[in-house]
Design a protein around this motif. Structure first.
Motif, short mmCIF file in Angstrom:
data_model
loop_
_atom_site.label_atom_id
_atom_site.label_comp_id
_atom_site.label_asym_id
_atom_site.label_seq_id
_atom_site.Cartn_x
_atom_site.Cartn_y
_atom_site.Cartn_z
N ASP A 1 0.82 -1.21 0.00
CA ASP A 1 0.00 0.00 0.00
C ASP A 1 0.86 1.26 0.00
N ILE A 2 2.03 1.20 0.63
CA ILE A 2 2.91 2.37 0.69
C ILE A 2 3.65 2.58 -0.62
N LEU A 3 4.20 1.50 -1.17
CA LEU A 3 5.09 1.60 -2.33
C LEU A 3 4.41 1.30 -3.66
N GLY A 4 3.24 0.67 -3.60
CA GLY A 4 2.57 0.31 -4.84
C GLY A 4 3.15 -0.92 -5.49
N VAL A 5 3.99 -1.65 -4.77
CA VAL A 5 4.63 -2.87 -5.27
C VAL A 5 4.56 -3.93 -4.19
N MET A 6 4.16 -5.14 -4.54
CA MET A 6 4.12 -6.22 -3.56
C MET A 6 5.54 -6.70 -3.26
N PRO A 7 5.96 -6.68 -2.00
CA PRO A 7 7.31 -7.12 -1.66
C PRO A 7 7.51 -8.62 -1.89
N LEU A 8 8.75 -8.98 -2.16
CA LEU A 8 9.14 -10.38 -2.14
C LEU A 8 9.45 -10.76 -0.70
N ILE A 9 9.07 -11.96 -0.30
CA ILE A 9 9.29 -12.42 1.07
C ILE A 9 10.45 -13.40 1.07
N THR A 10 11.45 -13.14 1.90
CA THR A 10 12.66 -13.96 1.89
C THR A 10 13.08 -14.35 3.31
N SER A 11 13.83 -15.43 3.37
CA SER A 11 14.53 -15.84 4.59
C SER A 11 15.87 -16.40 4.17
#
Length: 203
Positions: A160-170
């Motif tokens: 919602d902030i950046l307009g891009v869905m983050p990638l989730i990593t570990s």
């Protein structure tokens, strides 16, 4: 898996390099797990120095992605409370100069801790990157440290902030690394060989 080769390490503004190859910057707070992610991407344990003390990366490190011939550029971690005001200012100037002047910079990969609410420094950097005309690739780190529900909520928050869905990593669980490499290749404008091409070349 691509290889990462550390080719250049610089500490000051007058050492900034002009490299005529696509570059993607890696940036994040000093304890976000950037060095661990670099090592996980490389499939090595000691390529980037990992320390129990945050803020260890005080240089800009240029990693060439072989064989695709572009660079991941590891920027100094920011927000390290024990650094002096002069050190923090010097790191900020180095980071800002690189982001604003590198003509081959394709995007900012912004590393964000999955466990934390959006932090002011991260928001400030994302705003500065946008002002420089850069695309942002948000990457949530340390996904193994929180629940799936919390990860999903944090990802939606940053979307919602950046307009891009983050990638989730570990880094420890190797989660999301394949997807991250794919996005990095796309941003750099390279097309990795198809698996069948790799097989045919080895026969």
């Amino acid at each position: 898996m691509p290889q990462l080769v550390l080719e250049h390490t610089i500490y000051t503004l007058n050492q900034l390099l002009s490299i005529d190859k696509p570059q993607i910057a890696l940036a994040g707070r000093s304890n976000v797990g950037k060095s661990s992610l670099v090592n996980a991407l490389a499939g090595q344990k000691k390529l980037a120095k990992v320390s129990a003390t945050p803020g260890k990366t005080r240089s800009i490190n240029y990693y060439r992605v072989a064989p695709h011939d572009y660079y991941l550029v590891d920027l100094p971690g920011y927000g390290y409370a024990r650094a002096s005001h002069a050190e923090r200012r010097a790191w900020a100037q180095l980071l800002e100069k690189y982001l604003s002047s590198c003509t081959q910079l394709k995007a900012l990969a912004l590393l964000l801790d999955s466990r934390l609410e959006p932090q002011k420094l991260d928001l400030d950097l994302s705003r500065f990157a946008r002002e420089c005309g850069l695309d942002i690739l948000p990457i949530l780190t340390k996904a193994d440290k929180c629940s799936q529900r919390d990860r999903a909520a944090r990802a939606a928050q940053w979307r919602d902030i950046l307009g891009v869905m983050p990638l989730i990593t570990s880094s420890s669980k190797k989660t999301g690394l394949r997807e991250l490499w794919q996005r990095l290749h796309e941003i750099a404008g390279v097309t990795p060989p198809a698996p069948e091409d790799i097989i045919s070349k080895t026969i």
